[in-house]
Motif scaffolding. Sequence first.
Motif, mmCIF file in Angstrom:
data_model
loop_
_atom_site.group_PDB
_atom_site.id
_atom_site.type_symbol
_atom_site.label_atom_id
_atom_site.label_comp_id
_atom_site.label_asym_id
_atom_site.label_seq_id
_atom_site.Cartn_x
_atom_site.Cartn_y
_atom_site.Cartn_z
ATOM 1 N N ALA A 107 0.859 -1.180 0.000
ATOM 2 C CA ALA A 107 0.000 0.000 0.000
ATOM 3 C C ALA A 107 0.896 1.232 0.000
ATOM 4 C CB ALA A 107 -0.930 0.011 1.209
ATOM 5 N N ALA A 108 0.367 2.349 -0.484
ATOM 6 C CA ALA A 108 1.158 3.577 -0.533
ATOM 7 C C ALA A 108 0.254 4.777 -0.282
ATOM 8 C CB ALA A 108 1.859 3.715 -1.877
ATOM 9 N N VAL A 109 0.795 5.760 0.406
ATOM 10 C CA VAL A 109 0.074 7.000 0.679
ATOM 11 C C VAL A 109 0.998 8.170 0.359
ATOM 12 C CG1 VAL A 109 -1.208 8.374 2.349
ATOM 13 C CG2 VAL A 109 -1.197 5.866 2.548
ATOM 14 N N MET A 110 0.575 9.036 -0.553
ATOM 15 C CA MET A 110 1.302 10.267 -0.859
ATOM 16 C C MET A 110 0.605 11.425 -0.163
ATOM 17 S SD MET A 110 1.929 12.243 -4.511
ATOM 18 C CE MET A 110 2.949 10.961 -5.246
ATOM 19 N N VAL A 111 1.379 12.233 0.551
ATOM 20 C CA VAL A 111 0.844 13.391 1.264
ATOM 21 C C VAL A 111 1.611 14.630 0.816
ATOM 22 C CG1 VAL A 111 0.287 14.385 3.510
ATOM 23 C CG2 VAL A 111 0.396 11.889 3.252
ATOM 24 N N TRP A 112 0.881 15.718 0.556
ATOM 25 C CA TRP A 112 1.539 16.963 0.145
ATOM 26 C C TRP A 112 1.067 18.118 1.024
ATOM 27 C CZ3 TRP A 112 -1.932 14.240 -2.844
ATOM 28 C CH2 TRP A 112 -3.217 14.795 -2.972
ATOM 29 N N ASN A 113 1.869 19.165 1.041
ATOM 30 C CA ASN A 113 1.583 20.385 1.798
ATOM 31 C C ASN A 113 1.814 21.555 0.846
ATOM 32 O OD1 ASN A 113 1.453 22.580 3.515
ATOM 33 N ND2 ASN A 113 2.888 21.762 5.022
ATOM 34 N N TYR A 114 0.742 21.960 0.150
ATOM 35 C CA TYR A 114 0.884 22.936 -0.944
ATOM 36 C C TYR A 114 0.222 24.269 -0.617
ATOM 37 C CZ TYR A 114 0.302 25.363 -5.332
ATOM 38 O OH TYR A 114 0.316 26.331 -6.303
ATOM 39 N N HIS A 115 0.825 25.346 -1.139
ATOM 40 C CA HIS A 115 0.219 26.669 -1.137
ATOM 41 C C HIS A 115 0.741 27.439 -2.336
ATOM 42 C CE1 HIS A 115 -1.263 30.582 0.157
ATOM 43 N NE2 HIS A 115 -2.020 29.930 1.033
ATOM 44 N N ASP A 116 -0.139 28.290 -2.915
ATOM 45 C CA ASP A 116 0.281 29.087 -4.077
ATOM 46 C C ASP A 116 1.412 30.044 -3.740
ATOM 47 O OD1 ASP A 116 -1.608 27.829 -5.603
ATOM 48 O OD2 ASP A 116 -2.988 29.516 -5.737
ATOM 49 N N ASP A 117 1.450 30.528 -2.504
ATOM 50 C CA ASP A 117 2.554 31.382 -2.074
ATOM 51 C C ASP A 117 3.745 30.496 -1.736
ATOM 52 O OD1 ASP A 117 1.028 33.677 -2.332
ATOM 53 O OD2 ASP A 117 0.309 33.585 -0.261
ATOM 54 N N ASN A 118 4.814 30.670 -2.462
ATOM 55 C CA ASN A 118 5.984 29.810 -2.280
ATOM 56 C C ASN A 118 6.835 30.316 -1.117
ATOM 57 O OD1 ASN A 118 7.762 27.719 -2.742
ATOM 58 N ND2 ASN A 118 8.894 28.816 -4.321
ATOM 59 N N VAL A 119 6.278 30.175 0.078
ATOM 60 C CA VAL A 119 6.955 30.590 1.303
ATOM 61 C C VAL A 119 7.083 29.365 2.194
ATOM 62 C CG1 VAL A 119 6.866 32.070 3.331
ATOM 63 C CG2 VAL A 119 6.024 32.917 1.134
ATOM 64 N N ILE A 120 8.273 29.114 2.670
ATOM 65 C CA ILE A 120 8.494 27.965 3.550
ATOM 66 C C ILE A 120 8.157 28.378 4.970
ATOM 67 C CG2 ILE A 120 10.125 26.212 4.309
ATOM 68 C CD1 ILE A 120 9.405 26.127 1.328
ATOM 69 N N GLY A 121 6.972 27.993 5.419
ATOM 70 C CA GLY A 121 6.536 28.317 6.766
ATOM 71 C C GLY A 121 6.770 27.166 7.722
ATOM 72 N N GLN A 122 6.043 27.192 8.813
ATOM 73 C CA GLN A 122 6.174 26.154 9.823
ATOM 74 C C GLN A 122 5.659 24.823 9.281
ATOM 75 O OE1 GLN A 122 4.260 27.144 13.491
ATOM 76 N NE2 GLN A 122 4.958 25.309 14.558
ATOM 77 N N ALA A 123 6.364 23.754 9.576
ATOM 78 C CA ALA A 123 5.942 22.427 9.126
ATOM 79 C C ALA A 123 4.627 22.039 9.787
ATOM 80 C CB ALA A 123 7.020 21.398 9.449
ATOM 81 N N ALA A 124 3.839 21.253 9.068
ATOM 82 C CA ALA A 124 2.538 20.830 9.571
ATOM 83 C C ALA A 124 2.631 19.428 10.164
ATOM 84 C CB ALA A 124 1.519 20.834 8.434
ATOM 85 N N PRO A 125 2.032 19.209 11.343
ATOM 86 C CA PRO A 125 1.987 17.853 11.895
ATOM 87 C C PRO A 125 0.957 17.018 11.128
ATOM 88 C CG PRO A 125 0.780 19.368 13.304
ATOM 89 C CD PRO A 125 1.404 20.209 12.223
ATOM 90 N N VAL A 126 1.334 15.796 10.781
ATOM 91 C CA VAL A 126 0.464 14.925 9.998
ATOM 92 C C VAL A 126 0.383 13.560 10.667
ATOM 93 C CG1 VAL A 126 0.114 13.786 7.767
ATOM 94 C CG2 VAL A 126 1.062 16.104 7.843
ATOM 95 N N VAL A 127 -0.824 13.027 10.754
ATOM 96 C CA VAL A 127 -1.032 11.661 11.232
ATOM 97 C C VAL A 127 -1.775 10.900 10.145
ATOM 98 C CG1 VAL A 127 -2.048 10.175 12.985
ATOM 99 C CG2 VAL A 127 -1.150 12.423 13.631
ATOM 100 N N VAL A 128 -1.184 9.836 9.640
ATOM 101 C CA VAL A 128 -1.804 8.992 8.620
ATOM 102 C C VAL A 128 -2.234 7.687 9.277
ATOM 103 C CG1 VAL A 128 -1.475 7.763 6.455
ATOM 104 C CG2 VAL A 128 -0.431 10.015 6.772
ATOM 105 N N ASN A 129 -3.542 7.442 9.278
ATOM 106 C CA ASN A 129 -4.100 6.203 9.804
ATOM 107 C C ASN A 129 -4.469 5.295 8.641
ATOM 108 O OD1 ASN A 129 -4.087 7.059 12.609
ATOM 109 N ND2 ASN A 129 -5.779 8.413 12.070
ATOM 110 N N ILE A 130 -3.933 4.108 8.645
ATOM 111 C CA ILE A 130 -4.130 3.167 7.549
ATOM 112 C C ILE A 130 -4.891 1.954 8.063
ATOM 113 C CG2 ILE A 130 -2.992 1.811 5.745
ATOM 114 C CD1 ILE A 130 -0.528 3.682 6.220
#
Length: 213
Positions: A107-130
């Motif tokens: 199995a595979a899960v791709m996760v992205w964190n996108y915004h039109d403004d190309n500014v590197i801000g604070q990382a987002a916490p992510v929880v993937v439940n499979i």
Amino acid sequence: MMYSSYTAASFARKLDIADHHNTDLIGAVSWSFEFEDQPWFAGFRDLATNGVDKPVLNVFRMFGMMTGNRVNVSGQFNYDFKKILENSVRGAERDINALASKDDRSAAVMVWNYHDDNVIGQAAPVVVNIAGIPAEKVYLQHYRIDQEHSNSYEVRKKMGSPQSPSEVQIRELEKAGQLQLLESPQWISTENGKSSVTFSLPQQGVTLLRLTW
């Protein structure tokens, strides 16, 4: 790196649009190029520069590792394809979403964190439940595209953006252009066919979780 997260988000939404219109999507085309004898990282919409792979090419490598059938993804998402078509991703909230697939033994899960403004801000916490894993243990490989991984452009910037890189620098750039693991692969346990993976994802970053059993 923005082109990487944009590609992940936009290609996944093509599938959503096809589902909405009850249409079978046979394939998708990336309007991308590779120009020879051009300045290094000249900014063209290409996948490589003078033989060095750009970060966006690693998104397609991730897609290539997602075998089998697409499976449902649910969660607390700020955007769907309709909202993006109407407003793009320009508000205060980022587009953090996922695409998932499942085969007989993986199995595979791709996760992205996108915004039109190309500014590197604070990382987002992510929880993937499979769920629906038919094994007590699975082998997890975690691939990443961000400022520190799978990113030849950022490595070149640290070199001082040379337009005539040395042979040693070229080899380093070639290595940086390959898809890289975020951490060493590991075996993780499941409970009642379920498992969770927690991580932080920088803005404009893309992650691929690949589980095999």
